[in-house]
Design an enzyme around this catalytic site. Sequence first.
Site, mmCIF file in Angstrom:
data_model
loop_
_atom_site.group_PDB
_atom_site.id
_atom_site.type_symbol
_atom_site.label_atom_id
_atom_site.label_comp_id
_atom_site.label_asym_id
_atom_site.label_seq_id
_atom_site.Cartn_x
_atom_site.Cartn_y
_atom_site.Cartn_z
ATOM 1 N N ASN A 85 0.807 -1.234 0.000
ATOM 2 C CA ASN A 85 0.000 0.000 0.000
ATOM 3 C C ASN A 85 0.840 1.284 0.000
ATOM 4 O OD1 ASN A 85 0.678 -0.410 2.699
ATOM 5 N ND2 ASN A 85 -1.247 0.417 3.468
ATOM 6 N N GLU A 121 4.706 -3.814 12.354
ATOM 7 C CA GLU A 121 3.722 -2.764 12.060
ATOM 8 C C GLU A 121 2.555 -3.461 11.383
ATOM 9 O OE1 GLU A 121 3.832 0.364 12.889
ATOM 10 O OE2 GLU A 121 5.909 0.590 13.503
ATOM 11 N N CYS A 178 -3.189 1.643 6.632
ATOM 12 C CA CYS A 178 -3.387 1.025 7.950
ATOM 13 C C CYS A 178 -3.988 2.015 8.929
ATOM 14 C CB CYS A 178 -2.055 0.502 8.475
ATOM 15 S SG CYS A 178 -0.781 1.771 8.475
ATOM 16 N N GLU A 205 8.384 2.917 14.456
ATOM 17 C CA GLU A 205 9.223 3.362 13.337
ATOM 18 C C GLU A 205 9.180 4.879 13.287
ATOM 19 O OE1 GLU A 205 7.738 1.181 9.887
ATOM 20 O OE2 GLU A 205 9.291 -0.319 10.233
#
Length: 489
Positions: free
Chosen positions: A163, A262, A296, A470
């Site tokens: 994505n 993640e 997300c 991150e």
Amino acid sequence: MNAAATLSAPAAIDCSRHARGLFIGGKWSPRGGIAVVDPSTERVLATVADATVADAIAAVDAAAAAAPRWRATAPRKRAEILQRCFALMTERHEELATLISLENGKSLTDARGEVSYAAEFFRWYAEETVRIGGEFRTAPSGNNRILVDYEPIGIAVLITPWNFPAAMATRKIAPALAAGCTVVLKPASETPLTAYALAELYQEAGVPHGVVNVITTSTPGPVTGAMLNDPRVRKLSFTGSTGVGRTLLAEAAKTVLSCSMELGGNAPFLVFDDADLDAALDGAMVAKMRNAGEACTAANRFYVQDGIYDRFVAGLVARMGALKVGPGTDPQTECGPMITRKAVDKINALVADATTKGAKVALGGQRSEGPGFYYPPTVLTEVPADAAMAFEEIFGPVAPVYRFAEEADAIAAANNTEYGLAAYIFTGDLKRGLSVASRIESGMIALNRGLMSDPAAPFGGVKQSGLGREGGVHGVLEFMEAKYIAASF
Ligand code: NAP
């Protein structure tokens, strides 16, 4: 989505240029082939290499051979190389955006935004490379000194989704290189061309051979499994679905690998009666429609208070209904196609489930004819709490709007999920906003805004949305180990 964005048509690019083979030890190894499909047209753009287990081990060999030198490279030198990666990405902004738009389907506006965001990780971590500190203090007993040195963790396997083909890779590669690690990246099969285009760019920027290796495969389980079971590998950094994340955590447990995960999200978007309606709608459009909902952090559940519910729905329907749907690379497009036909099928099934249970369709709600994997912007109202889409990621341009009366009900509904990645709160009362933020189980909160991603901030989730962070100062520590030395002198 921003009418003020540049609406120029992209120059034609040759996708096969970025399908030269696996990128191992600075060399290209042709292997045939995984077809990369343009989701806007269903045409094959290029065929990329299909790695075997032996190729994966060769990639780890290359990362291992490059590791001692890279680890010993002066932080200033590493920083300069990362800075050149940033400069080259900025220089090739349009070409990279077009490539992302072609293989992922996202609008050029979104693709341009992604390239800028992705490049910023190199700039941020170039700046961080020379600021990685240590610790020195006296033990409480007074008997010795405590020295803590941060060392590169070792070879890292990076696995990324489709994505954000550029940003999900650079969000890992930049901090890994800043820390002094060498890496093997396995990008998603749907969008490998961007990863390979960036591999060429790293080489030009002066990243030494073997420091970054890129392999694509149609058999991700065995290929990544072989790397995770290789004792030379010390880190897994994964971005993708919670389901695959669980499988990889089990695999990584065999060698007790350090894992940064993640994973999926199910972001609630809370609008209180006292919110600024226009600001809430602006935020909703970004939180829902960036990447056509394939994010997300995408708002997956809109909880809107009684007093503002009708006005919010009317505004959302008007704005979603005005979006231009079309091929990603058409400069007028505001909502591109979904990544695959399977993704459209999933969205269709979730909408059918909600309407069967009583949700009303205020906009859209019917899948589009091909060619191309399109689903139209859709708004559902009066969505029942037991609809499957309240618990699953929609990952598409569908906005379900739930109604609430009391603050406590909205918070309870927001937290009623296994996920905890992102949440949005709109209220005119800052005290209430911060208080609600403190009670939402989520790694990230956007308060009166629709976007929270920032290379300088810690990105990540709680609950089953992930482990670790991150970005920011936190991201580089995911690729380092603290070594403690008890010293007497
Ligand atoms: P996915 O199906 O989990 O795939 C992610 C990556 O894992 C791809 O490279 C995929 O390879 C690989 N993979 C699949 N099965 C594997 C296996 N058994 N062993 C090793 N690797 C395997 O996720 P996706 O559909 O690409 O991406 C969408 C998901 O990512 C959503 O759930 C979204 O929320 C999440 N996401 C999270 C974040 C975050 O920061 N939290 C950011 C972006 C996306 P193939 O492509 O070859 O299958």
